[in-house]
Design a protein around this motif. Structure first.
Motif, PDB file in Angstrom:
ATOM      1  N   TYR A   1       0.815  -1.212   0.000  1.00  0.00           N
ATOM      2  CA  TYR A   1       0.000   0.000   0.000  1.00  0.00           C
ATOM      3  C   TYR A   1       0.855   1.271   0.000  1.00  0.00           C
ATOM      4  CZ  TYR A   1       0.821  -0.335   5.059  1.00  0.00           C
ATOM      5  OH  TYR A   1       1.395  -0.458   6.300  1.00  0.00           O
TER       6      TYR A   1
ATOM      7  N   ASN B   1      -5.552   5.540 -10.529  1.00  0.00           N
ATOM      8  CA  ASN B   1      -4.574   6.010  -9.544  1.00  0.00           C
ATOM      9  C   ASN B   1      -3.322   6.592 -10.179  1.00  0.00           C
ATOM     10  OD1 ASN B   1      -6.023   4.935  -7.136  1.00  0.00           O
ATOM     11  ND2 ASN B   1      -5.688   3.007  -8.224  1.00  0.00           N
TER      12      ASN B   1
ATOM     13  N   ARG C   1      -8.697   5.900  -0.582  1.00  0.00           N
ATOM     14  CA  ARG C   1      -7.723   5.492   0.432  1.00  0.00           C
ATOM     15  C   ARG C   1      -6.610   6.511   0.574  1.00  0.00           C
ATOM     16  NH1 ARG C   1     -11.377   2.457   0.335  1.00  0.00           N
ATOM     17  NH2 ARG C   1     -12.074   4.175   1.591  1.00  0.00           N
ATOM     18  N   ARG C   2      -6.334   7.246  -0.499  1.00  0.00           N
ATOM     19  CA  ARG C   2      -5.278   8.250  -0.410  1.00  0.00           C
ATOM     20  C   ARG C   2      -5.862   9.645  -0.228  1.00  0.00           C
ATOM     21  NH1 ARG C   2      -1.825   7.860  -5.407  1.00  0.00           N
ATOM     22  NH2 ARG C   2      -3.877   7.568  -6.340  1.00  0.00           N
TER      23      ARG C   2
ATOM     24  N   PRO D   1       3.877   3.121  -5.380  1.00  0.00           N
ATOM     25  CA  PRO D   1       3.143   3.797  -6.448  1.00  0.00           C
ATOM     26  C   PRO D   1       2.916   2.857  -7.627  1.00  0.00           C
ATOM     27  CG  PRO D   1       5.440   4.417  -6.544  1.00  0.00           C
ATOM     28  CD  PRO D   1       5.305   3.476  -5.379  1.00  0.00           C
ATOM     29  N   VAL D   2       2.383   1.694  -7.319  1.00  0.00           N
ATOM     30  CA  VAL D   2       2.254   0.616  -8.299  1.00  0.00           C
ATOM     31  C   VAL D   2       0.852   0.053  -8.166  1.00  0.00           C
ATOM     32  CG1 VAL D   2       2.994  -1.750  -8.766  1.00  0.00           C
ATOM     33  CG2 VAL D   2       4.699  -0.017  -8.238  1.00  0.00           C
ATOM     34  N   ASN D   3       0.187  -0.209  -9.269  1.00  0.00           N
ATOM     35  CA  ASN D   3      -1.118  -0.865  -9.200  1.00  0.00           C
ATOM     36  C   ASN D   3      -1.138  -2.076 -10.109  1.00  0.00           C
ATOM     37  OD1 ASN D   3      -2.133   2.309  -8.715  1.00  0.00           O
ATOM     38  ND2 ASN D   3      -2.942   0.738  -7.370  1.00  0.00           N
TER      39      ASN D   3
ATOM     40  N   PRO E   1      -0.624   5.202 -11.494  1.00  0.00           N
ATOM     41  CA  PRO E   1       0.570   4.654 -10.852  1.00  0.00           C
ATOM     42  C   PRO E   1       1.813   4.890 -11.706  1.00  0.00           C
ATOM     43  CG  PRO E   1      -0.663   2.909 -11.911  1.00  0.00           C
ATOM     44  CD  PRO E   1      -1.488   4.152 -12.042  1.00  0.00           C
TER      45      PRO E   1
ATOM     46  N   ARG F   1      -9.878   0.474 -12.351  1.00  0.00           N
ATOM     47  CA  ARG F   1      -9.586   0.600 -10.931  1.00  0.00           C
ATOM     48  C   ARG F   1      -8.095   0.849 -10.702  1.00  0.00           C
ATOM     49  NH1 ARG F   1     -10.742  -4.420  -6.953  1.00  0.00           N
ATOM     50  NH2 ARG F   1      -8.898  -5.180  -8.019  1.00  0.00           N
ATOM     51  N   ALA F   2      -7.268   0.300 -11.604  1.00  0.00           N
ATOM     52  CA  ALA F   2      -5.827   0.475 -11.445  1.00  0.00           C
ATOM     53  C   ALA F   2      -5.347   1.789 -12.046  1.00  0.00           C
ATOM     54  CB  ALA F   2      -5.089  -0.709 -12.065  1.00  0.00           C
TER      55      ALA F   2
ATOM     56  N   PHE G   1     -11.984   3.212  -5.098  1.00  0.00           N
ATOM     57  CA  PHE G   1     -11.362   2.658  -3.892  1.00  0.00           C
ATOM     58  C   PHE G   1      -9.969   3.233  -3.624  1.00  0.00           C
ATOM     59  CE2 PHE G   1      -9.256  -0.479  -1.257  1.00  0.00           C
ATOM     60  CZ  PHE G   1     -10.245  -0.867  -0.369  1.00  0.00           C
ATOM     61  N   GLY G   2      -9.094   3.156  -4.633  1.00  0.00           N
ATOM     62  CA  GLY G   2      -7.711   3.595  -4.447  1.00  0.00           C
ATOM     63  C   GLY G   2      -7.608   5.093  -4.169  1.00  0.00           C
TER      64      GLY G   2
END
Lengths: 308, 371
Positions: free
Chosen positions: B68, B143, B97-98, B71-73, B145, B139-140, B93-94
């Protein structure tokens, strides 16, 4: 050979249309018959008797008659509302404690136990191999006199805290609300652990990996993934604990005192000692109705329509 | 990544692996199942701890940090969508969380990019495989990443949908400009999408480079066989003439460009892709077109199958080796039949040579569709 060949030939001609013509709801209905008879004889019929008894007047000596005597209910409530409320509070406390103890336990067994999973499950169920009564009696010994538990409570002054909370009285643990709630918690814990285990075991660990990958720390992942996904287990477990605990009378009788009497004890003594059948029946029906209403509200609130 | 090692008990899944992935590239880790590519990916994601070695993104070291914190998804093979949340909540979601600002706008934008806007309120169980796959991707990438890891994300889809999603993935990668690291056992998938492919075998990188380079000039038998099909013919280096090497076959000789022959090796495997070979009826006439500078005479067609796009032949050489030949269908004027006596010819520039001290059949038995 002839016996084998004939039905085959017969089916290809005559039997098939009638087979196809049979409605598809018939077999399930047929399979429900034994269960329906069982429920009818052992649940519906006694329930009707119970409800009818609760609105009868009379006495054991003179016989009872249905007189729509609803005063039975007001009488029962006026005399026993203390025990009524107490039962619900004790059952609620026992459910909360069971959840607090049972959730980590079920979590550990389902997700961390590895090959010890089955053994641990057997240990959870093991108390069922002795009778409910014996197990509760054993708690008398555990909490009794100068036992380890009592000494621990005294030396850590925990007993002062529980006294202050009116959970115990004096320097004893036995014959106190604390003892009754402990007994209830202990006795119904497996009913909490098993449904929780079932729902936690179905949890895909890859979902936890995914939430970690999406910046959720373990505690956050638990809050947003594990907990909501185990909600059906929580609902099932709390119901299976709360409902029997609310009607229990063994724990209150063996571990409590006269001020911890639960509604189950009252119904028991009204039926068997006082012989006030109508009053006892009224109490039973009222308890049942209260639980049904509470459970309905709870399930609605928890939002797990797939459970019911 | 440098000197990355991961062992599971006595089994070494990833063995001293070092590679650098340029920013903004579409990088594919290609290899058969069990070659350690997923383990490598999981180490980058932080889901496995490397036994030794380090992982850096840019100048910051990731080794030892928790998933977590990276910086990778990842787009998981199983998608791992949260079943109790809607598509929208899964994608958000991601970001949540941040505690990011503008969650709504970012999620909506990504849903639009992945063409999921109309499905935002559905639960994963109400989606098809391809839609779930897109949610996992959305979802990835929402973020943004530094590195996006894709663990065989198309493995669960049927062939047609997979091809379609390959195009889609490539389009999205170009659009968002993130670094994609894609793990797959499907060589066609890797070739279609990636800028750079690393062929992995038994925990090691066999060869790394752009798809065309890997295909035209494989450096190991594994790479030659796993990426497409190759004919590998044993030969001995005889002499060097100008910028080509002359190698002796059991009958006749072949020329291979010097740059394509490993140095200091005498026993070599001359490799030639089936579609680079031309068949000529014997005796050779102009009917079958120009003859390449390398010829193998005296072959006999033992199998011919007409595929439509091409005709695939199996030709037995004089020394008994079976050579695969694909002839493009450019007008079926002169098809060969089983039993025909033929000469095979190919250009010296199309051949490559490998050290013969390797397992000739490495990488051959893996059928990507069967895995």
């Amino acid at each position: 050979m002839a016996a084998l060949a004939e039905p085959v030939a017969g089916r290809s001609k005559g039997a098939r249309p009638s087979r196809r013509g049979r409605p598809s709801w018939l077999p399930p209905l047929f399979l429900m018959i034994p269960g329906a008879i069982w429920l009818g004889v052992f649940f519906v019929v006694p329930l009707v008797f119970l409800v009818s008894q609760s609105i009868q007047s009379g006495s054991v000596a003179d016989g009872y008659k249905v007189t729509w005597h609803f005063a039975n209910y007001t009488y029962a409530f006026q005399h026993f509302w203390h025990q009524f409320v107490r039962s619900l509070v004790y059952a609620l406390l026992a459910t909360i404690f069971s959840l607090l103890i049972g959730y980590p336990l079920a979590y550990a067994i389902a997700l961390k136990a590895g090959r010890f999973k089955s053994i641990l499950l057997v240990i959870v169920i093991a108390p069922f191999f002795t009778s409910f009564l014996l197990r509760t009696l054993a708690w008398q010994t555990i909490l009794a006199g100068d036992g380890l538990v009592v000494r621990f409570f005294r030396s850590t002054h925990l007993i002062a805290v529980t006294n202050w909370l009116h959970l115990t009285n004096g320097d004893q643990l036995l014959s106190s609300p604390l003892a009754v709630v402990s007994g209830l918690t202990y006795n119904f814990l497996p009913f909490m652990v098993l449904p929780l285990f079932a729902s936690l075991e179905r949890l895909d660990p890859r979902l936890l990996e995914a939430s970690g990958d999406l910046y959720a720390r373990p505690i956050v992942a638990f809050r947003h993934v594990t907990l909501p996904l185990s909600l059906p287990g929580i609902v099932a477990g709390t119901l299976l604990t709360f409902i029997p605990a609310a009607g229990d009378f063994i724990n209150a009788q063996l571990l409590g005192n006269t001020n911890t009497t639960m509604i189950g004890s009252v119904i028991n003594s009204q039926f068997l000692t006082v012989l006030d059948y109508s009053g006892a029946a009224a109490l039973s029906v009222a308890l049942m109705a209260t639980i049904v209403v509470l459970v309905a509200l709870y399930v609605r609130k928890a939002g797990t329509e797939e459970l019911v | 990544m440098s000197s990355l090692v991961k062992t599971f008990g006595p089994f070494t899944a990833v063995d001293d692996l070092s590679l650098t992935i340029p920013q903004g590239s579409f990088f594919a880790l290609l290899g058969p199942s069990g070659c350690g590519k997923t383990t490598t990916l999981r180490m980058v994601a932080g889901l496995e701890e490397p036994t030794s070695g380090t992982i850096h993104i840019g100048s910051s070291e990731l080794t030892g940090t928790k998933p977590y914190q990276r910086p990778v998804n990842t787009v998981f093979q199983s998608y791992a969508l949260f079943p109790h949340m809607t598509v929208w909540d899964n994608v958000a979601f991601g970001l949540k969380r941040r505690s990011q600002a503008n969650v709504k706008k970012q999620v909506d934008d990504v849903l639009e990019l992945t063409e999921l806007t109309t499905l935002a309120k559905r639960k994963p169980a109400q989606l098809s495989g391809g839609q779930q796959q897109r949610v996992a991707l959305a979802r990835a990438i929402v973020n943004k990443p530094a590195v996006l890891l894709l663990d065989e994300p198309l493995g669960a889809l049927d062939l047609k949908l997979r091809r379609q999603m390959q195009m889609e993935l490539k389009r999205i990668q170009t659009e968002v400009g993130l670094t994609f690291v894609h793990v797959t056992h499907d060589q066609e998938e890797a070739m279609t999408m990636a800028d750079t492919i690393a062929v992995m075998n038994a925990g090691r990188i066999e060869q790394m480079g752009p798809p065309a380079e890997l295909y035209e000039q494989p450096r190991t038998t594994f790479a030659a066989n796993f990426l497409g099909q190759s004919n590998l013919i044993r030969a001995t280096v005889k002499e060097r003439v100008g910028d080509s090497v002359v190698a002796a076959l059991p009958t006749g000789t072949l020329r291979v460009a010097v740059s394509r022959v490993p140095e200091g090796v005498n026993e070599i495997l001359v490799g030639i892709r089936p579609e680079k070979i031309k068949l000529h009826d014997e005796p050779v006439t102009a009917v079958d077109g120009p003859v390449g500078e390398n010829t193998i005479t005296g072959g006999r067609v033992i199998d011919a199958s007409f595929i439509g796009v091409s005709t695939q032949y199996l030709v037995k050489t004089q020394w008994g080796q079976e050579v695969m030949v694909f002839e493009q269908n450019q007008g079926i004027a002169n098809l060969n039949a089983v039993g025909d006596l033929v000469t095979m010819s190919f250009s010296a520039d199309h051949a490559f040579a490998l050290d013969a001290g390797q397992d000739v059949s490495a990488g051959i038995e893996f059928d990507p569709e069967a895995l």
